[in-house]
Design a protein around this motif. Structure first.
Motif, PDB file in Angstrom:
ATOM      1  N   LYS A  24       0.818  -1.214   0.000  1.00 31.59           N
ATOM      2  CA  LYS A  24       0.000   0.000   0.000  1.00 31.59           C
ATOM      3  C   LYS A  24       0.850   1.262   0.000  1.00 31.59           C
ATOM      4  N   ALA A  25       2.184   1.080   0.087  1.00 26.76           N
ATOM      5  CA  ALA A  25       3.085   2.236   0.001  1.00 26.76           C
ATOM      6  C   ALA A  25       3.892   2.133  -1.291  1.00 26.76           C
ATOM      7  N   SER A  26       4.608   3.228  -1.607  1.00 25.60           N
ATOM      8  CA  SER A  26       5.423   3.204  -2.820  1.00 25.60           C
ATOM      9  C   SER A  26       6.666   2.348  -2.587  1.00 25.60           C
ATOM     10  N   PHE A  27       6.853   1.305  -3.389  1.00 20.49           N
ATOM     11  CA  PHE A  27       7.972   0.378  -3.175  1.00 20.49           C
ATOM     12  C   PHE A  27       9.303   1.097  -3.336  1.00 20.49           C
ATOM     13  N   LEU A  28       9.409   1.991  -4.310  1.00 17.28           N
ATOM     14  CA  LEU A  28      10.694   2.638  -4.591  1.00 17.28           C
ATOM     15  C   LEU A  28      10.960   3.833  -3.683  1.00 17.28           C
ATOM     16  N   PHE A  29       9.876   4.553  -3.263  1.00 18.18           N
ATOM     17  CA  PHE A  29      10.119   5.841  -2.614  1.00 18.18           C
ATOM     18  C   PHE A  29       9.692   5.916  -1.157  1.00 18.18           C
ATOM     19  N   SER A  30       9.133   4.854  -0.626  1.00 19.08           N
ATOM     20  CA  SER A  30       8.707   4.919   0.768  1.00 19.08           C
ATOM     21  C   SER A  30       9.826   4.477   1.695  1.00 19.08           C
ATOM     22  N   ALA A  31       9.920   5.153   2.847  1.00 17.32           N
ATOM     23  CA  ALA A  31      10.903   4.770   3.852  1.00 17.32           C
ATOM     24  C   ALA A  31      10.323   3.797   4.877  1.00 17.32           C
ATOM     25  N   GLU A  32       9.026   3.535   4.757  1.00 17.54           N
ATOM     26  CA  GLU A  32       8.389   2.607   5.713  1.00 17.54           C
ATOM     27  C   GLU A  32       8.765   1.169   5.380  1.00 17.54           C
ATOM     28  N   PHE A  33       8.724   0.303   6.393  1.00 17.37           N
ATOM     29  CA  PHE A  33       8.834  -1.127   6.123  1.00 17.37           C
ATOM     30  C   PHE A  33       7.993  -1.853   7.175  1.00 17.37           C
ATOM     31  N   LEU A  34       6.654  -1.780   7.012  1.00 16.80           N
ATOM     32  CA  LEU A  34       5.732  -2.360   7.987  1.00 16.80           C
ATOM     33  C   LEU A  34       5.095  -3.626   7.410  1.00 16.80           C
ATOM     34  N   THR A  35       5.434  -4.762   8.010  1.00 13.46           N
ATOM     35  CA  THR A  35       4.948  -6.020   7.453  1.00 13.46           C
ATOM     36  C   THR A  35       4.236  -6.867   8.496  1.00 13.46           C
ATOM     37  N   THR A  36       3.939  -6.293   9.642  1.00 16.53           N
ATOM     38  CA  THR A  36       3.321  -7.087  10.705  1.00 16.53           C
ATOM     39  C   THR A  36       1.880  -7.465  10.370  1.00 16.53           C
ATOM     40  N   ASP A  37       1.188  -6.588   9.673  1.00 21.60           N
ATOM     41  CA  ASP A  37      -0.201  -6.881   9.298  1.00 21.60           C
ATOM     42  C   ASP A  37      -0.283  -7.234   7.821  1.00 21.60           C
ATOM     43  N   PRO A  38      -0.485  -8.526   7.508  1.00 24.29           N
ATOM     44  CA  PRO A  38      -0.497  -8.935   6.094  1.00 24.29           C
ATOM     45  C   PRO A  38      -1.585  -8.253   5.290  1.00 24.29           C
ATOM     46  N   ALA A  39      -2.633  -7.766   5.964  1.00 23.31           N
ATOM     47  CA  ALA A  39      -3.711  -7.115   5.227  1.00 23.31           C
ATOM     48  C   ALA A  39      -3.368  -5.665   4.911  1.00 23.31           C
ATOM     49  N   ASN A  40      -2.372  -5.143   5.590  1.00 24.61           N
ATOM     50  CA  ASN A  40      -2.004  -3.743   5.369  1.00 24.61           C
ATOM     51  C   ASN A  40      -0.477  -3.609   5.244  1.00 24.61           C
ATOM     52  N   LEU A  41       0.086  -4.196   4.140  1.00 24.76           N
ATOM     53  CA  LEU A  41       1.534  -4.144   3.926  1.00 24.76           C
ATOM     54  C   LEU A  41       1.928  -2.746   3.471  1.00 24.76           C
ATOM     55  N   ARG A  42       2.896  -2.169   4.184  1.00 25.41           N
ATOM     56  CA  ARG A  42       3.438  -0.875   3.744  1.00 25.41           C
ATOM     57  C   ARG A  42       4.957  -0.975   3.754  1.00 25.41           C
ATOM     58  N   PHE A  43       5.543  -1.145   2.581  1.00 27.14           N
ATOM     59  CA  PHE A  43       7.017  -1.227   2.572  1.00 27.14           C
ATOM     60  C   PHE A  43       7.605  -0.567   1.333  1.00 27.14           C
ATOM     61  N   GLY A  44       8.781   0.050   1.534  1.00 21.38           N
ATOM     62  CA  GLY A  44       9.501   0.685   0.427  1.00 21.38           C
ATOM     63  C   GLY A  44      10.999   0.571   0.653  1.00 21.38           C
ATOM     64  N   ILE A  45      11.765   0.708  -0.397  1.00 20.23           N
ATOM     65  CA  ILE A  45      13.204   0.463  -0.288  1.00 20.23           C
ATOM     66  C   ILE A  45      14.031   1.748  -0.245  1.00 20.23           C
ATOM     67  N   ARG A  46      13.390   2.886  -0.115  1.00 19.94           N
ATOM     68  CA  ARG A  46      14.134   4.146  -0.159  1.00 19.94           C
ATOM     69  C   ARG A  46      15.318   4.146   0.803  1.00 19.94           C
ATOM     70  N   ASP A  47      15.055   3.857   2.080  1.00 20.94           N
ATOM     71  CA  ASP A  47      16.129   3.914   3.067  1.00 20.94           C
ATOM     72  C   ASP A  47      17.110   2.759   2.922  1.00 20.94           C
ATOM     73  N   LEU A  48      16.583   1.586   2.590  1.00 23.53           N
ATOM     74  CA  LEU A  48      17.478   0.430   2.415  1.00 23.53           C
ATOM     75  C   LEU A  48      18.483   0.725   1.314  1.00 23.53           C
ATOM     76  N   LEU A  49      17.977   1.262   0.210  1.00 27.93           N
ATOM     77  CA  LEU A  49      18.845   1.576  -0.918  1.00 27.93           C
ATOM     78  C   LEU A  49      19.845   2.668  -0.523  1.00 27.93           C
ATOM     79  N   ALA A  50      19.336   3.691   0.183  1.00 26.24           N
ATOM     80  CA  ALA A  50      20.211   4.794   0.572  1.00 26.24           C
ATOM     81  C   ALA A  50      21.344   4.295   1.463  1.00 26.24           C
ATOM     82  N   VAL A  51      20.996   3.505   2.483  1.00 25.99           N
ATOM     83  CA  VAL A  51      22.013   3.048   3.433  1.00 25.99           C
ATOM     84  C   VAL A  51      22.988   2.094   2.742  1.00 25.99           C
ATOM     85  N   THR A  52      22.439   1.195   1.915  1.00 26.77           N
ATOM     86  CA  THR A  52      23.294   0.234   1.217  1.00 26.77           C
ATOM     87  C   THR A  52      24.294   0.958   0.323  1.00 26.77           C
ATOM     88  N   VAL A  53      23.795   1.839  -0.530  1.00 21.01           N
ATOM     89  CA  VAL A  53      24.663   2.511  -1.494  1.00 21.01           C
ATOM     90  C   VAL A  53      25.645   3.437  -0.792  1.00 21.01           C
TER      91      VAL A  53
END
Lengths: 355, 258
Positions: A91-120
């Motif tokens: 339910k969030a933008s995969f590329l641009f969201s900094a959230e990574f909430l996966t506890t509720d399978p009915a309301n997945l909110r995850f994005g790789i913005r921060d993961l990509l930033a920290v990794t790179v």
């Protein structure tokens, strides 16, 4: 020496393909009398068994090659299949969201913005530190170190590669991180106008920043860059080195005109391989980096997760397919990223310098 | 320009190995001196001591004097880099720098010495290439890599590179041994022209070549395997090849050994 001598000195010498077909050709080339028929029969038998061995080996080799390509393709397909449903449910933008909430399978909110930033950020910082040092060590080992010191020093560098990454993580967390605090604070205070040194989302006093992690990663990728670069430098043709020296080049001028141009592509390629390793490093980064509730500000004094450390940190909770798929999607991005970096590295390192 | 060399009682060692013993030779200016002798007799080693190139090999050292117009190039405050800038060298294998263009190869020595003026470099490049009989063949592709030339052209490029810095002496270590007969002839013609301006010392395996190009010939030999090489005889080339003083020289040039 003519062909007849060759055959005589190796009576059992097998003929590569079809013994009978080969004989007239030899005769035609050297005007020798034709081989006696008995010999031809013996060689034909040898050739048959050789051909069988050849065939088996060929299939083994081809099979291994196919297996490698196939397993990479299967990994890619696995990542893709597993991540698609979660990406669709996101339910969030995969590329641009900094959230990574996966506890509720009915309301997945995850994005790789921060993961990509920290990794790179951590990997690029590591590369920036490791490249000049590796170049210096490689030059020292090939052209400056006394002959008796070269072997032991090269050995020490190789040992660096053999240290388990968990040990690097512990050392970075317990020793290096705290030791760097005063320097990091000084950098932050005096250069905070520069985005990379701005105050981040974790406390600098804790040491668990990208700054610390990048330095540890730099040490971890130093051996591979150094070893490959050193090997390339060592292969600089002696006649080019002598040519430069005979023109009145000092040692550094000789290195600049011959060694560096000769080894440049290997050096760049080796650095890319090192970058690939830094991007995928998991345990050391997981231990060192502090986590933060707030989003990354693209500073070296941020904390957070890389792709790899994020996935590793959640691995014990992979029970439901949809939340798991979110992590697998992150893994897919890392897979593509390292794949591309490594491919570039191989392509550059494999390029031959004419000489 | 064109200085004389006096080699005085030179001994050369590689670590503990005594490679060359007691060599004394004088090389007059604007003159071609050939070093001949069987493999392993130390002729290349002696040549490499004349511009201190043997020092590149760890453990190599020299005793004795090598005087360049009276100045010892092994003097205590002489920089080997300076020696090599005034004594040029051409090697057995043509060795143009593979990443440099033809022009940049020729002026590499000048750039090392600090010349940056583009016009000056272009002038020198043309003069050196003309001097090496290569100008007409490469003038349209000066910016192409030197490694694209034929072996003989590459060797003339290396000669151009060596004379671009206007050395006092030009050393040649078997410059034709990797070349075909036509290229060899071109280099030999070139040596004949170059000796009008330079002092040349050439090591060669080819006795006909020594006879063709040199004014003076030095014959080296060794007493046996593991023994140091020594100078047997040095004299006018004509005399060496017609009426040598030593029996060993006569045996060698008449093909009875070596």
């Amino acid at each position: 020496m003519n062909n007849r001598d060759v055959t005589k000195s190796r009576p059992g010498a097998p003929v590569p393909s079809g013994g009978q077909g080969e004989t007239p050709m030899i005769g035609a080339m050297s005007n020798d009398p034709p081989e006696p028929p008995a010999r031809t029969l013996g060689e034909a038998e040898g050739a048959a068994s050789r051909r069988r061995a050849d065939l088996i080996f060929r299939w083994l080799a081809t099979g291994s090659g196919i297996a490698v390509v196939l397993s990479i393709a299967l990994i890619g397909i696995f990542l893709l299949i597993q991540s698609v449903p979660s990406l669709a449910a996101n339910k969030a933008s995969f590329l641009f969201s900094a959230e990574f909430l996966t506890t509720d399978p009915a309301n997945l909110r995850f994005g790789i913005r921060d993961l990509l930033a920290v990794t790179v950020l951590s990997s690029a910082f590591a590369l920036l530190l490791a490249m000049p040092v590796a170049l210096g060590i490689a030059l020292f080992l090939t052209h400056y170190a006394p002959a008796g010191l070269r072997r032991p020093l090269a050995y020490v560098i190789d040992v660096l590669a053999a240290v388990p990454s968990i040990v690097y993580g512990l050392w970075g967390f317990l020793v290096l991180g705290p030791a760097l605090v005063p320097f990091a604070e000084w950098l932050n205070q005096s250069l905070s106008w520069f985005p990379l040194f701005a105050t981040g989302n974790v406390s600098i006093a804790g040491g668990g920043t990208i700054f610390t992690a990048g330095i540890v990663l730099a040490i971890m990728i130093l051996p591979i860059i150094t070893a490959l670069t050193r090997d390339a430098f060592r292969q600089t043709p002696a006649r080019h080195i002598e040519g430069a020296l005979a023109l009145g080049a000092t040692r550094w001028e000789m290195i600049r005109t011959t060694v560096l141009p000769f080894g440049r592509s290997a050096y760049v390629g080796a650095s890319m391989l090192g970058l690939g390793r830094a991007l995928g490093e998991t345990v050391a980064v997981l231990i060192i980096l502090r986590t933060s509730a707030s989003a990354s500000g693209f500073s070296l004094f941020d904390g957070g997760y890389t792709f790899a450390s994020k996935i590793a940190s959640a691995a014990s909770e992979f029970s439901q397919p949809l939340p798991t798929g979110a992590y697998i999607a992150a893994g897919l991005v890392l897979f593509v990223l390292t794949f591309v970096v490594n491919a570039i590295g191989r392509a550059i390192a494999g390029e031959k310098v004419r000489g | 320009m064109a200085k004389r060399i006096d080699i005085k009682d030179v001994d050369i060692y590689y670590g503990k190995f005594h490679a060359v013993e007691g060599v004394t030779v004088s090389v007059p200016p604007k003159n071609v001196t050939a070093f001949i002798g069987p493999s392993g007799c130390g002729k290349s080693t002696v040549l490499r001591t004349l511009n201190r190139m043997h020092e590149v090999i760890p453990g190599a050292r020299v005793e004795g004097q090598v005087l360049l117009d009276g100045e010892d190039i092994y003097g205590t405050n002489v920089d080997p880099v300076q020696v090599r800038r005034t004594i040029g060298m051409v090697f057995q294998q043509p060795n143009p720098f593979p990443t440099m263009s033809i022009r940049d190869n020729v002026v590499a020595g000048l750039k090392l010495a600090g010349t940056r003026d583009k016009k000056k470099l272009d002038e020198v490049a043309e003069r050196a290439l003309r001097g090496a009989n290569l100008w007409t063949e490469v003038k349209d592709r000066l910016n192409k890599p030197g490694s694209g030339l034929s072996g003989g052209q590459q060797q003339r490029l290396c000669i151009a590179r060596a004379i671009a810095v206007q050395p006092d002496v030009l050393l040649m270590d078997e410059p034709c041994s990797a070349l075909d007969p036509i290229s060899t002839l071109a280099i030999e013609d070139l040596i004949g022209q170059l000796k009008q301006d330079y002092t040349i010392v050439i090591v060669t395996h080819n006795m006909q070549q020594a006879a063709r190009v040199s004014d003076q010939t030095a014959f080296f030999n060794l007493a046996g395997v593991g023994q140091p090489g020594r100078l047997i005889e040095c004299n006018d080339t004509e005399k060496i090849f017609s009426n040598p003083e030593e029996k060993a020289t006569e045996d060698y040039i008449s093909g009875r050994f070596g």
